[in-house]
Motif scaffolding. Structure first.
Motif, mmCIF file in Angstrom:
data_model
loop_
_atom_site.group_PDB
_atom_site.id
_atom_site.type_symbol
_atom_site.label_atom_id
_atom_site.label_comp_id
_atom_site.label_asym_id
_atom_site.label_seq_id
_atom_site.Cartn_x
_atom_site.Cartn_y
_atom_site.Cartn_z
ATOM 1 N N ALA A 55 96.285 67.144 -44.056
ATOM 2 C CA ALA A 55 96.707 68.345 -43.378
ATOM 3 C C ALA A 55 95.555 69.328 -43.316
ATOM 4 O O ALA A 55 95.032 69.965 -42.220
ATOM 5 C CB ALA A 55 97.688 69.007 -43.964
ATOM 6 N N LYS A 59 94.541 70.025 -39.052
ATOM 7 C CA LYS A 59 94.561 71.152 -38.537
ATOM 8 C C LYS A 59 93.589 72.129 -38.171
ATOM 9 O O LYS A 59 93.453 72.971 -37.434
ATOM 10 C CB LYS A 59 95.511 71.935 -39.535
ATOM 11 N N ILE A 84 104.094 69.400 -40.238
ATOM 12 C CA ILE A 84 102.886 70.281 -39.896
ATOM 13 C C ILE A 84 102.613 70.602 -38.641
ATOM 14 O O ILE A 84 101.670 71.127 -38.172
ATOM 15 C CB ILE A 84 101.842 69.807 -40.847
#
Length: 241
Positions: A55, A59, A84
């Motif tokens: 993540a 991201k 997420i």
């Protein structure tokens, strides 16, 4: 699953015995039926840190809103991408793994070979390979397919060859104790980057990676050194808008 779909599924499971001219554990129900159990028990803590590491990288590319996970298995990680904020779909070569995934995941799933992805160009914002890339016979071809289908790049989550557990697993294989990694080709960050560079010659991209997977008593659980059981590596294509 309709009666017609069930008949088609049964036909595939009877005829598909090998892949890449070799036997693989994920065509054996004895092993695939245990897959989810491992993540719920002995690999639970490792999974938590693997997801945090993935993540942290993906991201950073705010362009990524949709993702295809190839080698999605039972959809263990495919389900998580949605948590997420990424709309995920999955694909896998194993009908046994997908058969379980279909009961656990509400999104789209496809039975397909990563070397010949049955998707149009730029169908997704990104491709993901989690704990599966080590099994590909032609990794360069798979990477090229991935950037054809995934517009903005690839996120890898892969077992690190620089790990004491790899030595243990190889010893287990000698005594026929570990079928899961018998055909696996483990990578280090550097060796994976070499495959990426070969596959993407002429393209513009940035690479970032982070490792994890040392004992829980270790003061850090994410780092930029090529040690530990697992590393995540993000290939961000920069020659596309």
């Amino acid at each position: 699953m309709s009666d017609i779909e069930k008949k088609q599924f049964d036909r595939v499971t009877k005829t598909l015995k090998q892949w890449q001219d070799r036997e693989e554990w994920f065509f054996n129900r004895e092993y695939t039926d245990k897959y989810e159990h491992y993540y719920e028990t002995r690999y639970k803590r490792a999974e938590i840190w693997q997801k945090k590491t993935l993540a942290k990288l993906i991201k950073k590319d705010e362009r990524v809103k949709t993702l295809l996970e190839f080698g999605c298995g039972t959809t263990r990680f495919t389900r998580w991408w949605n948590e997420i904020g990424i709309d995920a779909s999955g694909a896998d070569i194993s009908p046994f793994m997908l058969g379980q995934g279909a009961h656990l995941f509400e999104g789209d799933l496809a039975l397909a070979d990563s070397h010949h992805m049955p998707f149009k160009d730029n169908s997704f914002d990104a491709l993901a390979f989690i704990a599966t890339f080590a099994y590909y016979d032609d990794p360069v071809k798979v990477i090229r397919e991935a950037v054809r289908v995934g517009k903005y790049g690839i996120i890898f989550g892969i077992m690190n060859r620089n790990s004491t557990k790899v030595v243990r697993r190889r010893i287990q294989e000698v005594f026929n104790k570990n079928e899961y990694y018998r055909t696996a080709n483990f990578y280090t960050p550097d060796s994976l980057i070499e495959k990426v560079e070969e596959a993407l010659e002429g393209r513009l991209y940035k690479i970032e990676w982070t490792a994890t997977g040392l004992p829980k008593w270790f003061p850090m659980q994410q780092w930029g050194f090529p040690i530990g059981d697992f590393f995540a590596l993000h290939v961000k294509l920069t020659d596309v808008e």
